[in-house]
Design an enzyme around this catalytic site. Structure first.
Site, PDB file in Angstrom:
ATOM      1  N   HIS A  90      36.623  45.102  38.523  1.00 50.59           N
ATOM      2  CA  HIS A  90      36.572  43.810  37.838  1.00 50.59           C
ATOM      3  C   HIS A  90      35.190  43.501  37.288  1.00 50.59           C
ATOM      4  O   HIS A  90      34.843  42.346  37.028  1.00 50.59           O
ATOM      5  CB  HIS A  90      37.114  42.687  38.728  1.00 50.59           C
ATOM      6  CG  HIS A  90      38.607  42.619  38.663  1.00 50.59           C
ATOM      7  ND1 HIS A  90      39.399  43.687  39.026  1.00 50.59           N
ATOM      8  CD2 HIS A  90      39.447  41.661  38.224  1.00 50.59           C
ATOM      9  CE1 HIS A  90      40.669  43.363  38.830  1.00 50.59           C
ATOM     10  NE2 HIS A  90      40.728  42.131  38.344  1.00 50.59           N
ATOM     11  N   ASP A 153      36.118  32.589  43.247  1.00 50.14           N
ATOM     12  CA  ASP A 153      37.249  31.816  42.710  1.00 50.14           C
ATOM     13  C   ASP A 153      38.521  32.657  42.665  1.00 50.14           C
ATOM     14  O   ASP A 153      39.619  32.152  42.845  1.00 50.14           O
ATOM     15  CB  ASP A 153      36.955  31.372  41.267  1.00 50.14           C
ATOM     16  CG  ASP A 153      35.815  30.395  41.203  1.00 50.14           C
ATOM     17  OD1 ASP A 153      35.434  29.868  42.254  1.00 50.14           O
ATOM     18  OD2 ASP A 153      35.300  30.175  40.088  1.00 50.14           O
ATOM     19  N   GLU A 266      32.744  22.316  42.541  1.00 55.46           N
ATOM     20  CA  GLU A 266      32.500  23.125  41.347  1.00 55.46           C
ATOM     21  C   GLU A 266      32.514  22.195  40.139  1.00 55.46           C
ATOM     22  O   GLU A 266      32.720  20.986  40.275  1.00 55.46           O
ATOM     23  CB  GLU A 266      33.571  24.216  41.167  1.00 55.46           C
ATOM     24  CG  GLU A 266      33.374  25.410  42.074  1.00 55.46           C
ATOM     25  CD  GLU A 266      34.001  26.692  41.539  1.00 55.46           C
ATOM     26  OE1 GLU A 266      34.494  26.709  40.385  1.00 55.46           O
ATOM     27  OE2 GLU A 266      33.999  27.693  42.287  1.00 55.46           O
TER      28      GLU A 266
HETATM   29  P1  FAD Z   1      33.828  46.753  40.915  1.00 60.30           P
HETATM   30  O1  FAD Z   1      33.817  46.173  39.578  1.00 60.30           O
HETATM   31  O2  FAD Z   1      34.797  47.839  41.159  1.00 60.30           O
HETATM   32  O3  FAD Z   1      32.355  47.260  41.316  1.00 60.30           O
HETATM   33  C1  FAD Z   1      31.230  46.450  41.071  1.00 60.30           C
HETATM   34  C2  FAD Z   1      29.950  47.187  41.475  1.00 60.30           C
HETATM   35  O4  FAD Z   1      29.914  47.325  42.885  1.00 60.30           O
HETATM   36  C3  FAD Z   1      29.863  48.610  40.914  1.00 60.30           C
HETATM   37  O5  FAD Z   1      28.521  48.937  40.676  1.00 60.30           O
HETATM   38  C4  FAD Z   1      30.410  49.456  42.051  1.00 60.30           C
HETATM   39  O6  FAD Z   1      29.912  50.771  42.011  1.00 60.30           O
HETATM   40  C5  FAD Z   1      29.918  48.694  43.267  1.00 60.30           C
HETATM   41  N1  FAD Z   1      30.827  48.797  44.402  1.00 60.30           N
HETATM   42  C6  FAD Z   1      32.166  48.615  44.439  1.00 60.30           C
HETATM   43  N2  FAD Z   1      32.622  48.765  45.687  1.00 60.30           N
HETATM   44  C7  FAD Z   1      31.542  49.037  46.455  1.00 60.30           C
HETATM   45  C8  FAD Z   1      31.351  49.288  47.837  1.00 60.30           C
HETATM   46  N3  FAD Z   1      32.375  49.298  48.705  1.00 60.30           N
HETATM   47  N4  FAD Z   1      30.106  49.536  48.289  1.00 60.30           N
HETATM   48  C9  FAD Z   1      29.035  49.525  47.438  1.00 60.30           C
HETATM   49  N5  FAD Z   1      29.154  49.308  46.122  1.00 60.30           N
HETATM   50  C10 FAD Z   1      30.400  49.051  45.641  1.00 60.30           C
HETATM   51  N6  FAD Z   1      32.233  36.712  41.240  1.00 60.30           N
HETATM   52  C11 FAD Z   1      31.820  35.688  41.997  1.00 60.30           C
HETATM   53  O7  FAD Z   1      30.800  35.771  42.670  1.00 60.30           O
HETATM   54  N7  FAD Z   1      32.539  34.526  42.029  1.00 60.30           N
HETATM   55  C12 FAD Z   1      33.704  34.370  41.353  1.00 60.30           C
HETATM   56  O8  FAD Z   1      34.316  33.325  41.432  1.00 60.30           O
HETATM   57  C13 FAD Z   1      34.167  35.451  40.579  1.00 60.30           C
HETATM   58  N8  FAD Z   1      35.330  35.365  39.915  1.00 60.30           N
HETATM   59  C14 FAD Z   1      35.757  36.417  39.165  1.00 60.30           C
HETATM   60  C15 FAD Z   1      36.976  36.315  38.494  1.00 60.30           C
HETATM   61  C16 FAD Z   1      37.456  37.355  37.735  1.00 60.30           C
HETATM   62  C17 FAD Z   1      38.777  37.228  37.037  1.00 60.30           C
HETATM   63  C18 FAD Z   1      36.671  38.525  37.607  1.00 60.30           C
HETATM   64  C19 FAD Z   1      37.131  39.648  36.749  1.00 60.30           C
HETATM   65  C20 FAD Z   1      35.446  38.642  38.259  1.00 60.30           C
HETATM   66  C21 FAD Z   1      34.984  37.586  39.054  1.00 60.30           C
HETATM   67  N9  FAD Z   1      33.776  37.659  39.747  1.00 60.30           N
HETATM   68  C22 FAD Z   1      33.368  36.615  40.525  1.00 60.30           C
HETATM   69  C23 FAD Z   1      32.895  38.828  39.619  1.00 60.30           C
HETATM   70  C24 FAD Z   1      33.138  39.842  40.722  1.00 60.30           C
HETATM   71  O9  FAD Z   1      32.650  39.365  41.956  1.00 60.30           O
HETATM   72  C25 FAD Z   1      32.396  41.147  40.428  1.00 60.30           C
HETATM   73  O10 FAD Z   1      32.744  41.627  39.170  1.00 60.30           O
HETATM   74  C26 FAD Z   1      32.719  42.181  41.490  1.00 60.30           C
HETATM   75  O11 FAD Z   1      31.866  43.281  41.330  1.00 60.30           O
HETATM   76  C27 FAD Z   1      34.130  42.639  41.327  1.00 60.30           C
HETATM   77  O12 FAD Z   1      34.556  43.307  42.456  1.00 60.30           O
HETATM   78  P2  FAD Z   1      35.309  44.679  42.304  1.00 60.30           P
HETATM   79  O13 FAD Z   1      35.817  44.972  43.658  1.00 60.30           O
HETATM   80  O14 FAD Z   1      36.263  44.718  41.207  1.00 60.30           O
HETATM   81  O15 FAD Z   1      34.023  45.622  42.001  1.00 60.30           O
END
Ligand code: FAD
Length: 511
Positions: A90, A153, A266
């Site tokens: 994400h 969120d 918020e």
């Molecule tokens: P990914 O996108 O898969 O990875 C993100 C980064 O972390 C990459 O560099 C990856 O290599 C690294 N990573 C992934 N897993 C691990 C692990 N286990 N150990 C070490 N590194 C790792 N953020 C907020 O703070 N508050 C919000 O309310 C919020 N709302 C969101 C709503 C939506 C619809 C979206 C798309 C994003 C939102 N985000 C929010 C952002 C979100 O927290 C970050 O994009 C987060 O990185 C997404 O998590 P993911 O598991 O998809 O990580």
């Protein structure tokens, strides 16, 4: 035609060479999980942003930390391979991708840990780095009547993914970000070592990986603080025409003691128009409620502000007590009278509210469109300037999705973590959550994001990008400021060959 054929032959050669690479890596790894190459790696070259796509060499579905350690060690024996943990993909700017490298699908480990226990009477849960927060929520509430204290969120994000950034939402003012709510981690470092870390054990690694953008290790287990889960939430939205009044009330609420405030604070900016996505209709909580613009003062400008609040309660609380307490709290706020929306929903429903929005957006085919999002932390000292230039001028007609703005308190963050924050005690998260149809407008909107960031730099605002993405080392240095040296030292210590999270574009792989 000949040139075209030549390329196909060449591509086929390249593909079979890659297949050879993958099969030799695969043999040497002896994984319990699986390794996939070719077109099945599609997932690993996509993310929510939809702006970048780079192909990995292979997608690995590990069975656990041992598999992950083997992959990292195997990469370290090559001169070029990188490794990216992919949570739920994400990210916006390819942060979880690894061009020509190995992408680890953390979701395949999501069931590995789920253990509840108490330490000195306080409840905790151990979960996998690849677990989705929505599953942590529903399992903790249904099994123990408990829940983590600090959220994002949207909950279809992994534990490791948000902890690598911070994890913020309307509870952060009280409990700090998600990174302030974990006490122990299992991490696979860039040397392929599996390490347990906490505030008192391997603390440099512990604080390094929290907000560390995946640079120092892959989180495979996290210990999360729990609290009793309320049954219900009174969810409220009130509207302001003046920014100064909106910020005064928001800051007042986040600095009160617990019994004198809401459990969630918020806010968002919306355009003073009938636009169905960016304007008045985006405010009511229920489709049956209507926003009556006649109540908005004539003096209002191009944008309006909404404070979003939630008050937790139990089924056993008397309805009249809930009403009285909420009325007492609202009475101290200066919102536009009569523009107030409220709904009573279960706690789980409240926390899963964006999932409902996701379902609707999917039905309208806009969930998978590109998302050139911009997230910033802007100091209270500069937020009026920011509002005047960015909200009232640059994006006054909206961004095709929410424009969030709410205050956070620096003292709730641990400055030993890797997250970069503005200087002041009160700072705002500002999120321009753009949903745009594919096409040339995407580039224009990316350019507008750059324009906003460049304006902040030029005017010397006290700000940081949240979920940062930069192309050059100079930009990263500026981002981290006086924390840059510590960040570089942590990299040298835990991932000296710069194998991990290449999609962040901070360090280059070394031999
Ligand atoms: P990914 O996108 O898969 O990875 C993100 C980064 O972390 C990459 O560099 C990856 O290599 C690294 N990573 C992934 N897993 C691990 C692990 N286990 N150990 C070490 N590194 C790792 N953020 C907020 O703070 N508050 C919000 O309310 C919020 N709302 C969101 C709503 C939506 C619809 C979206 C798309 C994003 C939102 N985000 C929010 C952002 C979100 O927290 C970050 O994009 C987060 O990185 C997404 O998590 P993911 O598991 O998809 O990580």
């Amino acid at each position: 035609m000949i040139a075209c054929l030549g390329r196909i032959v060449h591509d086929n050669d390249a593909e079979s060479k890659l297949d050879d690479d993958v099969s030799s890596i695969s043999k040497s790894l002896d994984l319990q999980g699986s390794i996939e190459s070719g077109c099945v790696t599609g997932l690993a070259s996509k993310d929510f942003g939809g702006l970048y796509s780079v192909k990995p060499l292979a997608l690995i579905k590990p069975s656990g930390a041992e598999d992950i350690a083997r992959v990292v060690k195997a990469a370290s024996r090559t001169s070029h391979l990188t490794v990216a943990a992919r949570g739920n993909g994400h990210s916006i700017n390819g942060q979880a991708m690894a061009g020509g490298g190995l992408v680890i699908d953390m979701r395949s480990t999501e069931e590995n840990h789920f253990k509840f226990f108490k330490i000195n009477g306080s409840p905790y849960i151990d979960v996998s780095g690849g677990a989705l927060w929505e599953d942590v929520l529903t399992r903790c509430v249904s099994l123990f009547g408990l829940a983590p204290r600090s959220w994002t969120d949207y909950l279809s994000l992994t534990v490791g993914g948000t902890l690598s950034n911070a994890g913020v939402s309307g509870q952060t003012f009280r409990h700090g970000p998600q990174t302030s709510n974990v006490t122990e981690l299992d991490v696979v470092t860039g040397k392929g070592e599996i390490t347990v870390c906490s505030e008192s054990q391997n603390s440099e690694l512990f604080f390094g990986v929290l907000g560390g953008l995946g640079q120092f290790g892959i989180i495979t287990r996290a210990r999360i603080k729990l609290q009793p889960a309320p049954d219900m939430v009174r969810w409220i939205r009130v509207v302001y025409s003046e920014f100064e009044e909106f910020t005064r009330d928001a800051e007042f609420l986040v600095t009160q003691k617990e019994s004198e405030s809401f459990d969630y604070v918020e806010g968002f900016v919306f355009s003073n128009s009938d636009d169905p996505i960016n304007g008045w209709p985006s405010v009511p909580l229920d489709p049956d409620h209507e926003f009556n613009p006649a109540h908005i003062p004539q003096t209002a400008g191009s944008v309006l502000y909404c404070l979003e609040l939630a008050f937790h309660y139990r089924n056993s609380d008397y309805p009249s007590t809930v009403d009285t307490t909420v009325s007492r709290l609202l009475r101290r706020l200066a919102f536009v009278g009569r523009v107030k929306f409220q709904a009573d929903v279960s706690y789980v429903e409240f926390l899963l509210r964006v999932k409902r929005a996701e379902e609707q957006a999917k039905a309208n085919c806009i969930w998978d469109s590109p998302h050139p999002w911009l997230n910033l932390f802007v100091s209270k000292s500069d937020i009026v300037d920011f509002d005047r230039t960015v909200f009232k001028r640059m994006v006054k007609n909206g961004v095709g999705g929410p424009m969030l703005i709410y205050p956070l308190l620096r003292s709730k963050w641990d400055n030993r973590t890797s997250v970069a924050l503005p200087e002041g005690e009160i700072f705002y998260i500002v999120a321009l959550l753009r949903f745009v149809p594919k096409g040339p407008s995407v580039e224009k909107l990316v350019a507008q994001n750059h324009e906003i960031v460049n304006w902040c730099i030029k005017e010397g605002l006290d700000f940081k990008l949240y979920l940062p993405h930069y192309q050059s080392k100079e930009d990263w240095k500026r981002h981290f400021g006086n924390q840059w040296t510590r960040f570089v030292e942590r990299k040298a210590c835990f991932d000296p060959m710069a194998i991990l999270a290449p999609g962040q574009k901070i360090f280059k792989r070394t031999h």
